[in-house]
Scaffold this motif. Structure first.
Motif, PDB file in Angstrom:
ATOM      1  N   THR A  93     -13.693 -10.242  -0.536  1.00  0.00           N
ATOM      2  CA  THR A  93     -14.374  -9.199   0.208  1.00  0.00           C
ATOM      3  C   THR A  93     -14.464  -7.993  -0.723  1.00  0.00           C
ATOM      4  OG1 THR A  93     -12.262  -8.507   1.174  1.00  0.00           O
ATOM      5  CG2 THR A  93     -13.599 -10.055   2.451  1.00  0.00           C
ATOM      6  N   GLU A  94     -15.164  -6.958  -0.310  1.00  0.00           N
ATOM      7  CA  GLU A  94     -15.412  -5.832  -1.224  1.00  0.00           C
ATOM      8  C   GLU A  94     -15.055  -4.489  -0.592  1.00  0.00           C
ATOM      9  OE1 GLU A  94     -19.395  -6.122  -2.723  1.00  0.00           O
ATOM     10  OE2 GLU A  94     -19.049  -8.134  -3.511  1.00  0.00           O
ATOM     11  N   MET A  95     -13.758  -4.344  -0.311  1.00  0.00           N
ATOM     12  CA  MET A  95     -13.279  -3.075   0.231  1.00  0.00           C
ATOM     13  C   MET A  95     -12.460  -2.366  -0.840  1.00  0.00           C
ATOM     14  SD  MET A  95     -12.238  -4.240   4.098  1.00  0.00           S
ATOM     15  CE  MET A  95     -10.885  -5.246   3.539  1.00  0.00           C
ATOM     16  N   ALA A  96     -12.152  -1.095  -0.595  1.00  0.00           N
ATOM     17  CA  ALA A  96     -11.320  -0.324  -1.523  1.00  0.00           C
ATOM     18  C   ALA A  96     -10.208   0.355  -0.732  1.00  0.00           C
ATOM     19  CB  ALA A  96     -12.151   0.711  -2.257  1.00  0.00           C
ATOM     20  N   SER A  97      -9.130   0.628  -1.434  1.00  0.00           N
ATOM     21  CA  SER A  97      -8.005   1.350  -0.851  1.00  0.00           C
ATOM     22  C   SER A  97      -8.132   2.831  -1.213  1.00  0.00           C
ATOM     23  CB  SER A  97      -6.701   0.785  -1.412  1.00  0.00           C
ATOM     24  OG  SER A  97      -5.612   1.602  -1.034  1.00  0.00           O
ATOM     25  N   MET A  98      -7.475   3.683  -0.439  1.00  0.00           N
ATOM     26  CA  MET A  98      -7.404   5.108  -0.774  1.00  0.00           C
ATOM     27  C   MET A  98      -6.405   5.326  -1.910  1.00  0.00           C
ATOM     28  SD  MET A  98      -9.584   6.586   1.141  1.00  0.00           S
ATOM     29  CE  MET A  98      -9.171   8.304   1.181  1.00  0.00           C
ATOM     30  N   ASP A  99      -5.557   4.314  -2.162  1.00  0.00           N
ATOM     31  CA  ASP A  99      -4.533   4.407  -3.209  1.00  0.00           C
ATOM     32  C   ASP A  99      -5.081   3.785  -4.497  1.00  0.00           C
ATOM     33  OD1 ASP A  99      -2.358   3.977  -4.952  1.00  0.00           O
ATOM     34  OD2 ASP A  99      -0.969   3.677  -3.286  1.00  0.00           O
ATOM     35  N   PRO A 100      -5.297   4.572  -5.547  1.00  0.00           N
ATOM     36  CA  PRO A 100      -5.873   4.043  -6.782  1.00  0.00           C
ATOM     37  C   PRO A 100      -4.985   2.995  -7.461  1.00  0.00           C
ATOM     38  CG  PRO A 100      -5.260   6.356  -7.057  1.00  0.00           C
ATOM     39  CD  PRO A 100      -5.075   6.027  -5.613  1.00  0.00           C
ATOM     40  N   ASP A 101      -3.653   3.076  -7.274  1.00  0.00           N
ATOM     41  CA  ASP A 101      -2.762   2.072  -7.867  1.00  0.00           C
ATOM     42  C   ASP A 101      -2.962   0.702  -7.237  1.00  0.00           C
ATOM     43  OD1 ASP A 101      -1.675   3.765  -9.740  1.00  0.00           O
ATOM     44  OD2 ASP A 101       0.104   4.241  -8.536  1.00  0.00           O
ATOM     45  N   ILE A 102      -3.194   0.670  -5.940  1.00  0.00           N
ATOM     46  CA  ILE A 102      -3.455  -0.609  -5.264  1.00  0.00           C
ATOM     47  C   ILE A 102      -4.778  -1.186  -5.749  1.00  0.00           C
ATOM     48  CG2 ILE A 102      -3.932  -1.719  -3.036  1.00  0.00           C
ATOM     49  CD1 ILE A 102      -1.896   0.204  -1.779  1.00  0.00           C
TER      50      ILE A 102
END
Length: 139
Positions: free
Chosen positions: A90-99
């Motif tokens: 899937t193509e989602m992103a986290s608010m945490d750049p490390d994740i």
């Protein structure tokens, strides 16, 4: 002549049974198993910054890359050779750049995997030069 054919046939049968048994044995150690990423040798970023999983079921892989669900196909060859194909996510992103970074590293490593090893509920995935890429613990 008949005895020679029986001997040759018997030898071929033993070879075929041996190959089948070997294939079943080598696949059995990861078939229908689930794993959680515990380490890698690809980054100084801790592997446990995200919960990354890998599941083997049938000839398919699936799991979570930290943010996104993913899947694909796998094939096992001789000498613990493994090929992961058609990997998608899937193509989602986290608010945490490390994740996000951990997930990107994980997916980049998956396409490099060529060999595997299982010891004491630990799965290691290696590249074509037998460098350790990813380390998992059985769940």
């Amino acid at each position: 002549m008949k005895n020679k054919l029986i001997i040759i046939g018997s030898i071929l049968l033993v070879i075929i049974i041996g190959i089948i048994a070997f294939r079943l044995y080598t696949v059995k150690d990861i078939k229908n198993t689930s794993w959680k990423l515990t380490g890698w040798n690809i980054s100084s970023l801790s592997a446990d910054v995200a919960t990354i999983t890998l599941n083997f079921k049938g000839n398919k892989i699936s799991g979570n890359g930290g943010v996104n669900s993913y899947g694909g196909d796998y094939k096992i060859g001789l000498n613990k050779k493994i090929l992961l194909n058609n990997v998608y996510s899937t193509e989602m992103a986290s608010m945490d750049p490390d994740i996000n970074r951990a997930e990107s590293l994980f997916f980049a490593s998956l396409i490099l995997v060529r060999y595997y090893e299982v010891n004491n509920n630990v799965l290691k995935l290696f590249d074509k030069n037998n460098n350790t890429l990813l380390i998992f613990e059985k769940v």
